[in-house]
Design an enzyme around this catalytic site. Structure first.
Site, PDB file in Angstrom:
ATOM      1  N   CYS A  40       0.817  -1.225   0.000  1.00 36.30           N
ATOM      2  CA  CYS A  40       0.000   0.000   0.000  1.00 36.30           C
ATOM      3  C   CYS A  40       0.849   1.273   0.000  1.00 36.30           C
ATOM      4  O   CYS A  40       0.350   2.342  -0.347  1.00 36.30           O
ATOM      5  CB  CYS A  40      -0.954   0.005   1.184  1.00 36.30           C
ATOM      6  SG  CYS A  40      -2.135  -1.336   1.089  1.00 36.30           S
TER       7      CYS A  40
ATOM      8  N   HIS B 243      -3.243   7.636   2.126  1.00 34.18           N
ATOM      9  CA  HIS B 243      -3.635   6.324   1.595  1.00 34.18           C
ATOM     10  C   HIS B 243      -5.048   6.033   2.072  1.00 34.18           C
ATOM     11  O   HIS B 243      -5.374   6.240   3.243  1.00 34.18           O
ATOM     12  CB  HIS B 243      -2.660   5.261   2.101  1.00 34.18           C
ATOM     13  CG  HIS B 243      -3.102   3.863   1.831  1.00 34.18           C
ATOM     14  ND1 HIS B 243      -3.584   3.456   0.608  1.00 34.18           N
ATOM     15  CD2 HIS B 243      -3.148   2.756   2.632  1.00 34.18           C
ATOM     16  CE1 HIS B 243      -3.895   2.171   0.668  1.00 34.18           C
ATOM     17  NE2 HIS B 243      -3.650   1.728   1.884  1.00 34.18           N
TER      18      HIS B 243
ATOM     19  N   ASN C 118     -10.022   0.224  -0.587  1.00 40.76           N
ATOM     20  CA  ASN C 118      -8.560   0.305  -0.476  1.00 40.76           C
ATOM     21  C   ASN C 118      -7.952  -0.259  -1.756  1.00 40.76           C
ATOM     22  O   ASN C 118      -8.006  -1.466  -1.987  1.00 40.76           O
ATOM     23  CB  ASN C 118      -8.100  -0.490   0.753  1.00 40.76           C
ATOM     24  CG  ASN C 118      -6.589  -0.468   0.936  1.00 40.76           C
ATOM     25  OD1 ASN C 118      -5.853  -0.039   0.060  1.00 40.76           O
ATOM     26  ND2 ASN C 118      -6.140  -0.952   2.079  1.00 40.76           N
TER      27      ASN C 118
END
Ligand code: ACO
Length: 336
Positions: free
Chosen positions: A126, A263, A293
């Site tokens: 990520c 993020h 996500n």
């Protein structure tokens, strides 16, 4: 590192990696929480309360990470008014490549018709976009390359165990890209471009967020496994630490930020991080509700959203940060 950066900031002319263009791509197939209720034992209410996610986009069969990355790259080149021949570096942040090799970056290179320069992937899950951006920035600052396509692209849907309600509701697919161009600045924080980057990792946290397969272990792709509570427990302190590093390196504070583009993993992590650093809610760009996500794609997707709707404007100060498997985590402060 910090003293070197400060020397740069006080020593006259200085190369900066300036964002010249941005683009993104989301697969057409939008999957709502109601759709997931039909697949696993979950509810819209549970997902929204715990994560803020309402929808995510899922790649169609045969639609691969390099395809999403190529669409985003073409959009970023168009936005910059440039051609593939103007780019000499492609760096892709991804943990879901089409193949074990070649890299997604070389596939993008071929798809956009670029036959010179260098292209490679960066794997920081990520945090992939922040790591890719920091890597490209260092290439441009060194003078070895002039213009970079920095891409975050993922098809996390391919890693999910669609029977595991604790993970499959959290993720989505997509891609975002920026064109970075080496330009001469004055060496102050008034310059446009990447002002500072801060990368961290700690491999002791492997078991908290990982994929249970790979070419050298099982010979399979594997599925994403996560101890959600453990990840949550570390996320806020890790991302706020690297944002504090960015403020310290540039002599700025939360008040100086125009936009905070984190993020997009979970609304609660985003809000808790902003609250800890006293970043006003009105400055936070949040897309997790519509994208889920998307791992390395989430920051460039959020940046592209806020540029397209007119929120982020040239000259504004933008903080990005991410945390992901490894653990890896990082931040970058950019004057847009
Ligand atoms: N629907 C309904 N119930 C569920 C679901 C679901 N989708 N998933 C779990 N539950 C249940 C659990 O089984 C548990 O039930 P029990 O109490 O009967 O055992 C209950 O909900 C609570 O589960 P927890 O895991 O304790 O829930 P928590 O409040 O921690 O929320 C979540 C889970 C949303 C995953 C949270 O821990 C979180 O956000 N963690 C961070 C995860 C993250 O953001 N990861 C990505 C960051 S890194 C990266 O981006 C790769």
């Amino acid at each position: 590192m910090r003293s070197k950066r400060n020397r740069h900031l006080t020593s006259g002319k200085h190369i900066r990696s300036v964002v010249r263009g941005i683009g993104s791509y989301l697969p057409a197939n939008k999957v709502s929480n109601a759709d997931l209720e039909k697949m696993v034992d979950t509810t819209d209410d549970w997902i929204v309360q715990r994560t803020g996610i309402r929808n995510r986009h899922i790649a169609a069969e045969g639609e691969t990470t390099s395809m999403l990355a190529t669409y985003a790259a073409r959009a970023a080149l168009d936005n910059a008014g440039l051609n593939a021949s103007d780019i000499d570096l492609v760096v892709v942040g991804t943990a879901t490549p089409d193949y074990t090799f070649p890299s997604v970056a070389t596939q993008v290179q071929a798809s956009i018709g670029m036959t010179h320069g260098a292209a490679f992937d960066v794997q920081a899950v990520c945090s992939g976009f922040v790591f890719a951006l920091a890597t490209a920035d260092k290439f441009l600052l060194s003078g070895s390359h002039k213009r970079a396509l920095v891409i975050g692209a993922e098809t996390f849907s391919r890693l999910l165990d669609w029977k595991d309600r604790t993970t499959c509701v959290l993720f989505g697919d997509g891609a975002g890209a920026v064109v970075l161009e080496a330009q001469e600045g004055q060496g102050t924080i008034r310059d446009r471009g990447v002002l500072t980057t801060h990368l961290r990792s700690d491999g002791r946290h492997r078991e908290k967020l990982y994929v249970d397969g790979g070419p050298s272990s099982t010979g399979t792709v594997g599925h994403l496994r996560m101890s959600g509570r453990e990840v949550f427990r570390h996320a806020v302190s890790m991302v706020t630490d690297v944002m504090t590093d960015a403020f310290a390196a540039t002599g700025t504070s939360a008040e100086d930020l125009d936009w905070f583009v984190p993020h997009q993993a979970n609304r609660r992590i985003i809000d808790a991080s902003a609250e800890k650093l006293h970043i006003a809610p009105s400055k936070i760009v949040v897309t997790v509700e519509d994208h889920g996500n998307t791992s390395a794609a989430s920051i460039p997707l959020a940046l592209a959203t806020a540029v397209a709707d007119g929120r982020i404007k040239p000259g504004q100060l933008v903080m990005i940060e991410a945390m992901g498997g490894g653990f890896t985590w990082g931040s970058a402060l950019i004057r847009w």
